[in-house]
Write a protein that holds these residues in place. Structure first.
Motif, PDB file in Angstrom:
ATOM      1  N   ALA A 115       0.841  -1.197   0.000  1.00 16.52           N
ATOM      2  CA  ALA A 115       0.000   0.000   0.000  1.00 16.52           C
ATOM      3  C   ALA A 115       0.873   1.243   0.000  1.00 16.52           C
ATOM      4  O   ALA A 115       1.857   1.316   0.726  1.00 16.52           O
ATOM      5  CB  ALA A 115      -0.897  -0.013   1.230  1.00 16.52           C
ATOM      6  N   ARG A 116       0.533   2.179  -0.874  1.00 16.60           N
ATOM      7  CA  ARG A 116       1.262   3.455  -0.901  1.00 16.60           C
ATOM      8  C   ARG A 116       0.248   4.557  -0.624  1.00 16.60           C
ATOM      9  O   ARG A 116      -0.662   4.789  -1.421  1.00 16.60           O
ATOM     10  CB  ARG A 116       1.946   3.651  -2.252  1.00 16.60           C
ATOM     11  N   ALA A 117       0.411   5.230   0.508  1.00 21.74           N
ATOM     12  CA  ALA A 117      -0.576   6.197   0.960  1.00 21.74           C
ATOM     13  C   ALA A 117      -0.849   7.260  -0.088  1.00 21.74           C
ATOM     14  O   ALA A 117      -1.985   7.691  -0.295  1.00 21.74           O
ATOM     15  CB  ALA A 117      -0.115   6.836   2.267  1.00 21.74           C
ATOM     16  N   LYS A 120      -3.128   5.957  -2.795  1.00 20.94           N
ATOM     17  CA  LYS A 120      -4.499   5.789  -2.311  1.00 20.94           C
ATOM     18  C   LYS A 120      -5.180   7.144  -2.213  1.00 20.94           C
ATOM     19  O   LYS A 120      -6.331   7.323  -2.580  1.00 20.94           O
ATOM     20  CB  LYS A 120      -4.488   5.096  -0.949  1.00 20.94           C
ATOM     21  N   GLY A 124      -7.501   6.612  -5.106  1.00 20.19           N
ATOM     22  CA  GLY A 124      -8.309   5.587  -4.440  1.00 20.19           C
ATOM     23  C   GLY A 124      -9.736   5.508  -4.941  1.00 20.19           C
ATOM     24  O   GLY A 124     -10.346   4.454  -4.952  1.00 20.19           O
ATOM     25  N   LYS A 247      -5.575  -3.279  -5.522  1.00 20.89           N
ATOM     26  CA  LYS A 247      -4.580  -3.309  -4.426  1.00 20.89           C
ATOM     27  C   LYS A 247      -3.708  -2.070  -4.495  1.00 20.89           C
ATOM     28  O   LYS A 247      -3.389  -1.453  -3.471  1.00 20.89           O
ATOM     29  CB  LYS A 247      -3.693  -4.562  -4.549  1.00 20.89           C
ATOM     30  N   GLY A 250      -5.220   0.954  -3.132  1.00 21.60           N
ATOM     31  CA  GLY A 250      -5.550   0.835  -1.711  1.00 21.60           C
ATOM     32  C   GLY A 250      -6.977   0.420  -1.443  1.00 21.60           C
ATOM     33  O   GLY A 250      -7.494   0.648  -0.349  1.00 21.60           O
ATOM     34  N   ARG A 251      -7.634  -0.208  -2.446  1.00 22.67           N
ATOM     35  CA  ARG A 251      -9.005  -0.684  -2.209  1.00 22.67           C
ATOM     36  C   ARG A 251      -8.936  -2.163  -1.866  1.00 22.67           C
ATOM     37  O   ARG A 251      -9.276  -3.018  -2.653  1.00 22.67           O
ATOM     38  CB  ARG A 251      -9.872  -0.507  -3.467  1.00 22.67           C
ATOM     39  N   LYS A 252      -8.403  -2.469  -0.670  1.00 22.74           N
ATOM     40  CA  LYS A 252      -8.226  -3.881  -0.332  1.00 22.74           C
ATOM     41  C   LYS A 252      -9.569  -4.533  -0.074  1.00 22.74           C
ATOM     42  O   LYS A 252      -9.730  -5.715  -0.219  1.00 22.74           O
ATOM     43  CB  LYS A 252      -7.308  -4.029   0.872  1.00 22.74           C
TER      44      LYS A 252
END
Lengths: 252, 492
Positions: A115-117, A120, A124, A247, A250-252
C-alpha cells in the motif's frame, strides 16, 4: 421496446458480485507452485520453457517471463511443479514475480502489492488510465477491454480507460515495445500530466515475452521510467488486472 | 509446365517447383488469374546472391493450389502483376520492401510495414508518402498511431471536404515484432500462437498443419475434430465481441452489454477445455494437448444451447431497431466487384457477396468430414458485416455440435517424425477474419529456411480504406470495427 425488456429479464444481473473473491475454473493456469524440496529438474528447462522463465540450479519460475503454457508442470515427472489456478498474481516489483521452491501463494498475495498512501489518496476513488499497445498481439488488449464489460465492470470502482492521455492518471502498456512504436509510447507517457503511474500488463510488456530476442524491439522505456505495477499473464486475465489495480490504489 | 499443382497442407520437394524467368512468372500468373485463379501469396526467399519469387495461386472451384517460382538477381526486377491484377499489389510492395526487388510498373509502390530487415535502411515512418488532395476546401485528418480505445496502433490519414471522406490511406508497421525472423530461428508453436493474439487457434493450426506435412505425421480424427471445435469457438467468441463493440459504437448499449456477457460464456468454455480463454496451450504439432470427454461435451452443448437462445433474442431486437439500421445500412459499402478485384478474404469478403472460405474451398483437418456451406450477404455494408457475424456464430455452433461426433477422445497427440529437408508446403486455414496462409520452406538439414506468414488482414486493410470513401468521417470508427482487422497480423 418489449424486446428490450425481454432481453433485460433474460440477462439478469451479470456483474461478478465480489471480484476479490471470484474463483476461476481450476483449468486456469496461474500461480506456479514449486515444491520446497525441488533442487533440480529431471528435464532441460531451456528445451521446455519458451521464454526462459524457468531457471534451474536453483529452480525458479519468473512470472514476468512466464507465458503460463504449463509445459514445465507437464514435463515434471515427480510433480514438483504444479500450476495452480490462483490468479491474483500482479505485483509492484519485478523481483516479487520470481517464484522459488516453497513459496506459498497466500504469502505472495499478502505482500505482492504494498500500500502506498500517496497513491491511495490521489487515485483511491478514481483512476483513469490511458492504454498504449506497443506491439501487443491483441490478446491483452481484448482482456483489458473485457475489464470494462458487465461481468468484471471495473468502472464501478472508478477505474476506466480514457481516450486522451491528457485526461489520464496513468498509462497501461501492453506489448514488448517495438522500435516502430517506441517514440509514440514515450510521447503518450509524456503527455500524461503529473501525478501519474505506469502499469505493465502482460508478459510481453514485462519482459518481451516470446518476442524478447527480436531485434525489432526497443525496451528503453522500461530503463528510463519506474513501473508501479506488473500484471503477469499471457494474456492477462481481467481479474488479475482488476485485483492488481485495486490493491495498488488501496481498495483492499 | 509453368505451375506445379499441389493441394493445401501437402508438402512437396522444392526441386519440383518450376523455375522460370521473372518475365514468364509475371505473365503466367496474370494468365492464370484471368482464368479463374486467385492469388494466395507472392513472396520472396533469399537464394544465394538473388531472391527467388514464389507465386502461389488457388482454384477454389476444384480445390487445387498452384505454385511456381523465378530467381531474380540482387537489385533486379520483374514486370509487376499488380498492373493487371490489383490483388497482387501489396505482396509486390512487401517483396520490394524486404529485398529491394523492383516490380516494374507497380501503380502504388509504397512502404508496407517498416520492418527491421528492410532493404532500404533509411526508410523512415515519418516520411510515408501519403496521397494528398489539393484544394481550398480540402483538409487532412491524421489519426494514430495511438487510438482512442484500447486497441492496437496504426496511422490513418484522411483527405476530407467538410465531413465527407474522399480518400483514406492506412499506414501500418507500428506492431512489427520480427515474427518471421524469430520463426526461422526458433520454429516455435508459442510464436505461432502470438502472431495475432485474437487468432491463436487459426495461426497455431496453420503452423502445426505445416509442420505435420513437412514431417509426414498423421494426426488422429479426434485431434482434428477438437482442433476444429476450438477454431469455431474462437470464431464465435470474436464475432460476439465484435457485435458488442459495433453496438457500443452506435450507442446501442443493450447490445454492447449483452454480447459482451455472452462472449465471456463462450471463451470460458475454451478456458474449461484448455486453461486459456483464448485457446493457448492446446494446439501442438502432432495433435492436441487437451481432450474433450463426455462430460465436457455435455457442458459445451449446454453452453451453446443456452447462449444461442440469448443470441437469437438479442439479434432479433437489435437488427430490427431503426436506430441501428439507420447507422449500419449503406454505410461503408464495398461491392462484390471491388472485393474480388482487390483480393479480399474471409467474412468481410463474403459480406460483399464474394464467397471465399477455405473450410469449403480447400478443406483441412476435420472439415474434410464436416462440410461448411459458404454463407454470404450482398450489400457489403456495415450491416452486412454485422449480420453475417450473427449468421456465422450460429453456423459455428452447429459445426461444433457436428464436429464433436467425430471426437472419440483418443490418440490425441502423435509423435512427430523428423522434419524433411528441402520441402515446400502451403498451409491454409480459415481464421475468423479469413484465409491464413503459412508458406514454409525447409533447408538441406530439414530446418526452416523461410517461414512466410500471411494473415487475412493483409488482404483486407485496403478494403477498409475503400469502404469509407464517400462516407462521413464520423462513421469511420463504425466501419473500422465492422472489419476489425489485425494490426499485428499485418505487421508481423
Amino acid at each position: 421496446m418489449f424486446g428490450l425488456i425481454k432481453v433485460r429479464i433474460m440477462q439478469g444481473s451479470q456483474a461478478i458480485p465480489d471480484v476479490k473473491k471470484a474463483v476461476l475454473n481450476p483449468a486456469f493456469r496461474g500461480f506456479p507452485v514449486i515444491d520446497a524440496k525441488c533442487k533440480t529438474l529431471d528435464f532441460e528447462g531451456d528445451k521446455v520453457c519458451p521464454t526462459g522463465a524457468l531457471k534451474t540450479g536453483p529452480v525458479s519460475i519468473d512470472m514476468g517471463k512466464c507465458v503460463f503454457c504449463g509445459e514445465c508442470a507437464r514435463q515434471c515427472k515427480n510433480a514438483e511443479i504444479e500450476i495452480s489456478s490462483s490468479h491474483h498474481i500482479a505485483a509492484d516489483s519485478r523481483e516479487k514475480l520470481i517464484v522459488k521452491p516453497g513459496d506459498k501463494y497466500a504469502d505472495f498475495e499478502e505482500n505482492a502489492v504494498a500500500a502506498r498512501a500517496e497513491i491511495k489518496r490521489l487515485f483511491g476513488r478514481s483512476l483513469k488510465l490511458r492504454q498504449v499497445s506497443a506491439g501487443g498481439c491483441n490478446g491483452c488488449e481484448m482482456e483489458l477491454n473485457a475489464c470494462s464489460n458487465v461481468n468484471f465492470d471495473m468502472g464501478r470502482f472508478g477505474i476506466d480507460f480514457v481516450a486522451s492521455p491528457r485526461h489520464a492518471d496513468g498509462i497501461v502498456i501492453t506489448g514488448p515495445v517495438t522500435k516502430n512504436m517506441a517514440p509514440a509510447l514515450e510521447d503518450t507517457y509524456k503527455s500524461i500530466p503529473l501525478p501519474k503511474i505506469i502499469i505493465a500488463a502482460g508478459t510481453c510488456a514485462i519482459s518481451g515475452g516470446v518476442f524478447k530476442d527480436s531485434d525489432a524491439l526497443d525496451r528503453s522505456f522500461f530503463e528510463k521510467h519506474k513501473i508501479d505495477l506488473y500484471v503477469p499473464g499471457c494474456p492477462v486475465h481481467p481479474l488479475t488486472f482488476v485485483n492488481g489495480v485495486l490493491k495498488l490504489i488501496g481498495r483492499k | 509446365m509453368n505451375f506445379l499443382r499441389i493441394k493445401n497442407e501437402t508438402a512437396v520437394k522444392r526441386e519440383m517447383i518450376p523455375d522460370i524467368t521473372p518475365e514468364k512468372l509475371s505473365a503466367e500468373t496474370a494468365r492464370m488469374c484471368n482464368d479463374q485463379k486467385r492469388i494466395v501469396s507472392l513472396f520472396g526467399n533469399r537464394e544465394g546472391a538473388g531472391v527467388r519469387i514464389y507465386s502461389v495461386l488457388a482454384d477454389d472451384e476444384i480445390s487445387y493450389l498452384y505454385v511456381s517460382s523465378a530467381l531474380v538477381k540482387e537489385g533486379g526486377s520483374y514486370p509487376s502483376i499488380a498492373q493487371h491484377f490489383l490483388s497482387a499489389q501489396l505482396f509486390e510492395r512487401e517483396i520490394y520492401e524486404e529485398f529491394g526487388i523492383i516490380p516494374e510498373g507497380h501503380p502504388w509502390l509504397k512502404p508496407v510495414r517498416y520492418p527491421e530487415n528492410a532493404a532500404d535502411k533509411n526508410l523512415k515512418m515519418e516520411e510515408y508518402p501519403f496521397f494528398i488532395m489539393e484544394g481550398n476546401q480540402v483538409h487532412e485528418v491524421a489519426v494514430g498511431p495511438v487510438h482512442a480505445g484500447v486497441i492496437e496502433p496504426g496511422h490513418f490519414r484522411f483527405m476530407c471536404t467538410g465531413e465527407k471522406v474522399h480518400h483514406l490511406e492506412i499506414q501500418l508497421g507500428y506492431q512489427h515484432r520480427g515474427v518471421e525472423k524469430l520463426m526461422k530461428e526458433k520454429d516455435s508453436v508459442f510464436l505461432s500462437e502470438s502472431i495475432a493474439g485474437d487468432t491463436v487457434i487459426g495461426h497455431s493450426i496453420a503452423y502445426c498443419r505445416a509442420k505435420e506435412a513437412l514431417a509426414g505425421t498423421q494426426v488422429s480424427d479426434s485431434a482434428e475434430a477438437i482442433r476444429a471445435v476450438m477454431l469455431e469457438l474462437e470464431r464465435a467468441g470474436v464475432h460476439l465481441g465484435d457485435l458488442s463493440a459495433l453496438a457500443g459504437d452506435i450507442a446501442y448499449l443493450p447490445g454492447n452489454a449483452v454480447f459482451g456477457a455472452i462472449r465471456t460464456m463462450i471463451i470460458n468454455t475454451s478456458l474449461a477445455i484448455c486453461g486459456s480463454r483464448f485457446g493457448r496451450g492446446i494446439i501442438r504439432p502432432g495433435g492436441v494437448v487437451f481432450g474433450i470427454d463426455g462430460d465436457m461435451q455435455e457442458q459445451i452443448n449446454n453452453t451453446l444451447d443456452v447462449n444461442e437462445k440469448k443470441i437469437d433474442l438479442m439479434c432479433s431486437v437489435m437488427f430490427e431497431a431503426s436506430s441501428v439500421l439507420s447507422r449500419m445500412q449503406t454505410t461503408g459499402t464495398v461491392d462484390k466487384k471491388t472485393a474480388e478485384e482487390i483480393g479480399m478474404t474471409g467474412m468481410a469478403a463474403r459480406a460483399s457477396g464474394y464467397e471465399v472460405d477455405c473450410r469449403a474451398d480447400h478443406p483441412f483437418g476435420a472439415y474434410t468430414h464436416v462440410p461448411v456451406h459458404k454463407r454470404g450477404m450482398k450489400s457489403g455494408d456495415v450491416f452486412a458485416r454485422a449480420y453475417l457475424r450473427y449468421v456465422e456464430i450460429k453456423q459455428s455452433f452447429k459445426l461444433i455440435r457436428e464436429l464433436m461426433d467425430y471426437n472419440r477422445n483418443t490418440n490425441l497427440i502423435a509423435d512427430m517424425k523428423p522434419q524433411q529437408p528441402s520441402m515446400f508446403v502451403v498451409s491454409l486455414t480459415e481464421g475468423w477474419r479469413g484465409e491464413i496462409s503459412h508458406c514454409v520452406i525447409t533447408d538441406k538439414e530439414g530446418k526452416i529456411e523461410r517461414y512466410k506468414i500471411k494473415d487475412p488482414s493483409f488482404n483486407n486493410w485496403l478494403a477498409l480504406a475503400l469502404a469509407v470513401r464517400g462516407n462521413g468521417i464520423s462513421d469511420f470508427p463504425l466501419c473500422n470495427k465492422s472489419f476489425n482487422l489485425s494490426y499485428c497480423g499485418f505487421d508481423l
